[in-house]
Design an enzyme around this catalytic site. Sequence first.
Site, short mmCIF file in Angstrom:
data_model
loop_
_atom_site.label_atom_id
_atom_site.label_comp_id
_atom_site.label_asym_id
_atom_site.label_seq_id
_atom_site.Cartn_x
_atom_site.Cartn_y
_atom_site.Cartn_z
N CYS A 118 0.94 -1.17 0.22
CA CYS A 118 0.08 0.15 0.12
C CYS A 118 0.78 1.33 0.00
O CYS A 118 1.38 1.68 1.09
CB CYS A 118 -0.85 -0.16 1.34
N CYS A 164 -0.37 4.07 2.12
CA CYS A 164 -0.39 4.06 3.65
C CYS A 164 0.98 4.15 4.04
O CYS A 164 1.46 4.82 5.35
CB CYS A 164 -0.64 2.60 4.16
N ASP A 165 2.09 3.78 2.89
CA ASP A 165 3.44 3.66 3.80
C ASP A 165 4.43 4.38 2.90
O ASP A 165 5.57 4.56 3.19
CB ASP A 165 3.95 1.95 3.55
#
Length: 306
Positions: free
Chosen positions: A135, A138-139
């Site tokens: 992701c 997200c990261d």
Amino acid sequence: MDAEFDTIILGAGAAGLSAGLYTTRAMLKTLILESLGPGGQLLITDEIENYPGFPTGVKGPELAVDMEAQTTRFGAQIEYAEVEGLDAIDQPVKVVRADDREFTTRSIIIATGGAHNKLGAPGEDEFAGRGISYCAVCDGNFFRGQDVVVVGGGDSAIDEGLYLSGIVNSVTVVHRRDELRATRVLQERAFARENVNFLWSHVVEEFVGNEALEAARVKDLKSEEVYDYPAAAAFIYVGFHPQTDYLKGLVDMDPLGHVYTDIHMRTKVPGLYACGDARADSTRQLGAAVGDGITAALAAYHDLNG
Ligand code: NAP
């Protein structure tokens, strides 16, 4: 026995929330069961450019919040629980088991979507959360200014690679063939981006590092050379699988686990419908998931009301 709900929708992604919007507006008492947060794939998608009605694009998480608000406004109830199994599915009152609780319903709409595949390379699990990610939204920020690789050559890999290229120092796409599978417009954008590089006809054999990921051990399929390509992170986008394990033996599925439906999203089990990425022959597009969810809701409404 009376059922608690007219319909239970499994999953609050775009398909499930769209189904819920239509079932509640049709005055069906609706429960949506969701294991994480409403939005599904929207939550891990930065910019969406191909959903009609947003000429300048829309952020996935923002659209997720709006879709949830629109669906709950008409009375859909959302509960956070992971679906474990279905019982009595051939009966008028069906049972959904989720997190040690049981819910009864007259119909069930399967909208549990899918998840990104793992690559299956050594080190992938070991460095999960320490460099390996599925992701970018997200990261990606953890690797600001660093060099990362993206594995895969489809829409997800290139879309997310483009997103990452705005955050990190460089993105190298490692792809097993010498041409991309991604949509042409994404390809052209990636080729024009200065800090996006390509390792064509390469596969990742292993992820290596110490405390955190340090390199992808790659193999050039043409020369057979194996070498370490330095990377602070590897974002893996090598396809997608449906999340339908809880349905094994209950409904007809293709070999990968996608649920077969007719064009109205009906499965062969009366009162059981499937929509979005979890169903066979889905085009796996946001607009298609929305359409599937609506179609399933209308079929459920018609079946429940004769
Ligand atoms: P995908 O289209 O199946 O692409 C997977 C990529 O991973 C392919 O390039 C494939 O290589 C590669 N791959 C698969 N297994 C591999 C392995 N074991 N080792 C190395 N490489 C491997 O999956 P996706 O990109 O997640 O897209 C899924 C669906 O969602 C598609 O229908 C896509 O159109 C849709 N989607 C659309 C958008 C958008 O519209 N912007 C964004 C994301 C996803 P090969 O090409 O050689 O097979």
